[in-house]
Write a protein that holds these residues in place. Structure first.
Motif, mmCIF file in Angstrom:
data_model
loop_
_atom_site.group_PDB
_atom_site.id
_atom_site.type_symbol
_atom_site.label_atom_id
_atom_site.label_comp_id
_atom_site.label_asym_id
_atom_site.label_seq_id
_atom_site.Cartn_x
_atom_site.Cartn_y
_atom_site.Cartn_z
ATOM 1 N N GLU A 94 40.413 13.809 32.148
ATOM 2 C CA GLU A 94 41.503 14.408 32.925
ATOM 3 C C GLU A 94 41.658 15.862 32.505
ATOM 4 O O GLU A 94 41.281 16.249 31.413
ATOM 5 C CB GLU A 94 42.819 13.661 32.673
ATOM 6 C CG GLU A 94 42.836 12.231 33.186
ATOM 7 C CD GLU A 94 42.789 12.141 34.708
ATOM 8 O OE1 GLU A 94 43.330 13.044 35.394
ATOM 9 O OE2 GLU A 94 42.195 11.177 35.221
ATOM 10 N N ILE A 95 42.280 16.612 33.370
ATOM 11 C CA ILE A 95 42.545 18.014 33.084
ATOM 12 C C ILE A 95 43.932 18.092 32.448
ATOM 13 O O ILE A 95 44.880 17.510 32.968
ATOM 14 C CB ILE A 95 42.491 18.861 34.375
ATOM 15 C CG1 ILE A 95 41.107 18.728 35.018
ATOM 16 C CG2 ILE A 95 42.823 20.310 34.092
ATOM 17 C CD1 ILE A 95 39.969 19.060 34.098
ATOM 18 N N PRO A 96 44.070 18.788 31.343
ATOM 19 C CA PRO A 96 45.396 18.906 30.720
ATOM 20 C C PRO A 96 46.387 19.528 31.690
ATOM 21 O O PRO A 96 46.055 20.435 32.451
ATOM 22 C CB PRO A 96 45.151 19.832 29.525
ATOM 23 C CG PRO A 96 43.677 19.777 29.277
ATOM 24 C CD PRO A 96 43.040 19.492 30.593
ATOM 25 N N ASP A 97 47.612 19.014 31.665
ATOM 26 C CA ASP A 97 48.629 19.533 32.587
ATOM 27 C C ASP A 97 49.718 20.311 31.855
ATOM 28 O O ASP A 97 50.782 20.535 32.381
ATOM 29 C CB ASP A 97 49.247 18.388 33.400
ATOM 30 C CG ASP A 97 49.890 17.337 32.520
ATOM 31 O OD1 ASP A 97 49.846 17.467 31.288
ATOM 32 O OD2 ASP A 97 50.443 16.373 33.075
ATOM 33 N N SER A 98 49.407 20.740 30.659
ATOM 34 C CA SER A 98 50.372 21.477 29.862
ATOM 35 C C SER A 98 49.732 22.773 29.385
ATOM 36 O O SER A 98 48.520 22.872 29.251
ATOM 37 C CB SER A 98 50.788 20.620 28.659
ATOM 38 O OG SER A 98 51.528 21.384 27.736
ATOM 39 N N SER A 99 50.573 23.745 29.119
ATOM 40 C CA SER A 99 50.029 24.995 28.599
ATOM 41 C C SER A 99 49.742 24.894 27.101
ATOM 42 O O SER A 99 49.022 25.700 26.556
ATOM 43 C CB SER A 99 51.007 26.143 28.873
ATOM 44 O OG SER A 99 52.231 25.895 28.207
ATOM 45 N N THR A 107 36.604 22.628 36.514
ATOM 46 C CA THR A 107 37.397 21.480 36.952
ATOM 47 C C THR A 107 37.152 21.174 38.419
ATOM 48 O O THR A 107 36.716 22.031 39.186
ATOM 49 C CB THR A 107 38.907 21.739 36.752
ATOM 50 O OG1 THR A 107 39.329 22.779 37.639
ATOM 51 C CG2 THR A 107 39.220 22.121 35.321
ATOM 52 N N GLU A 114 39.153 18.716 41.614
ATOM 53 C CA GLU A 114 40.342 17.915 41.909
ATOM 54 C C GLU A 114 40.005 16.432 41.897
ATOM 55 O O GLU A 114 40.781 15.613 41.417
ATOM 56 C CB GLU A 114 40.929 18.329 43.258
ATOM 57 C CG GLU A 114 42.299 17.763 43.470
ATOM 58 C CD GLU A 114 43.016 18.424 44.626
ATOM 59 O OE1 GLU A 114 43.616 17.678 45.411
ATOM 60 O OE2 GLU A 114 42.974 19.662 44.739
ATOM 61 N N VAL A 153 47.997 22.507 24.669
ATOM 62 C CA VAL A 153 47.113 21.345 24.619
ATOM 63 C C VAL A 153 46.592 21.182 23.197
ATOM 64 O O VAL A 153 45.992 22.109 22.649
ATOM 65 C CB VAL A 153 45.926 21.521 25.606
ATOM 66 C CG1 VAL A 153 44.999 20.332 25.530
ATOM 67 C CG2 VAL A 153 46.444 21.728 27.015
ATOM 68 N N LYS A 158 36.953 14.862 35.343
ATOM 69 C CA LYS A 158 37.491 15.947 36.161
ATOM 70 C C LYS A 158 37.229 17.330 35.579
ATOM 71 O O LYS A 158 37.662 18.319 36.146
ATOM 72 C CB LYS A 158 38.993 15.747 36.364
ATOM 73 C CG LYS A 158 39.304 14.559 37.247
ATOM 74 C CD LYS A 158 40.751 14.546 37.639
ATOM 75 C CE LYS A 158 40.999 13.448 38.644
ATOM 76 N NZ LYS A 158 42.387 13.427 39.095
ATOM 77 N N MET A 180 39.361 26.512 34.422
ATOM 78 C CA MET A 180 40.596 26.417 33.639
ATOM 79 C C MET A 180 40.254 26.918 32.245
ATOM 80 O O MET A 180 39.151 26.681 31.749
ATOM 81 C CB MET A 180 41.076 24.977 33.565
ATOM 82 C CG MET A 180 42.269 24.797 32.676
ATOM 83 S SD MET A 180 42.661 23.066 32.493
ATOM 84 C CE MET A 180 44.099 23.207 31.488
#
Length: 184
Positions: free
Chosen positions: A86-91, A174, A176, A93, A106, A153
């Motif tokens: 998965e791609i991290p969704d936070s700034s 990345t 989607e 990490v 992903k 990213m």
């Protein structure tokens, strides 16, 4: 009177048994009370139980870590070619979940660069350094650089992580939708 020949008669009576020993815990007026039990044994037992429980909790924590984090990698330790589930969704990490690239994923790390040591150069300088990811993607996978479904990213050091020695800029291609296989 003459004594018959043979061994002398037993000194303890007809059956030859010695007299019984005195009764324990007596002082001649009755039984002597037993000394009270020391409460120290209770504390030793409590300490042993607490130690066993602490070891069980620590063991469970280690087991839980290995079950849930077994494919996690510290974000600053990923290598070029690693694929991310998965791609991290936070700034901010700390860990990413790595998978084999033939598994659905992903993201794929295509460049890992080290910023020079020294004082934190400021967020602007760090962002300027991250612009090296574009040319790195063209070098790693030229076709992916032109693919509209592929985005880049970047994970980069913050002022806080810089204090802990983080100088790593990680460039990740990345998509989607999950994909299998490498982009390059």
């Amino acid at each position: 009177m003459t004594t018959p020949p043979g061994p002398p008669p037993p000194p303890y009576g007809a059956h030859g048994y010695p007299p019984p020993p005195p009764l324990p815990y007596t002082n001649g007026t009755g039984p002597i009370p037993q000394p009270p039990k020391k409460p120290r044994r209770v504390w030793v037992l409590v300490a042993v139980v607490v130690a066993v429980l602490a070891m069980l909790v620590a063991g469970a924590a280690v087991a839980l870590y290995y079950v849930t984090e077994k494919d996690s990698t510290e974000a600053s330790q990923v290598k070029v070619g690693d694929c991310l589930a998965e791609i991290p969704d936070s700034s901010r990490v700390l860990y990413v979940e790595t998978v084999a690239c033939d598994q659905p994923h992903k993201g794929e790390v295509f460049a890992v660069m080290q910023m020079p040591d020294g004082d934190f150069p400021g967020e602007g300088a760090v962002l300027e350094f991250t612009e090296k990811c574009g040319p790195a993607l063209k070098e790693y996978a030229p076709a992916a650089a032109d693919d509209k479904a592929i985005r880049a990213m970047v994970l980069y050091p913050t002022a806080d992580s810089w204090q802990r020695g983080d100088r790593t800029v990680t460039c990740i291609a990345t998509s989607e939708n999950s994909r299998t296989g490498k982009i390059g």
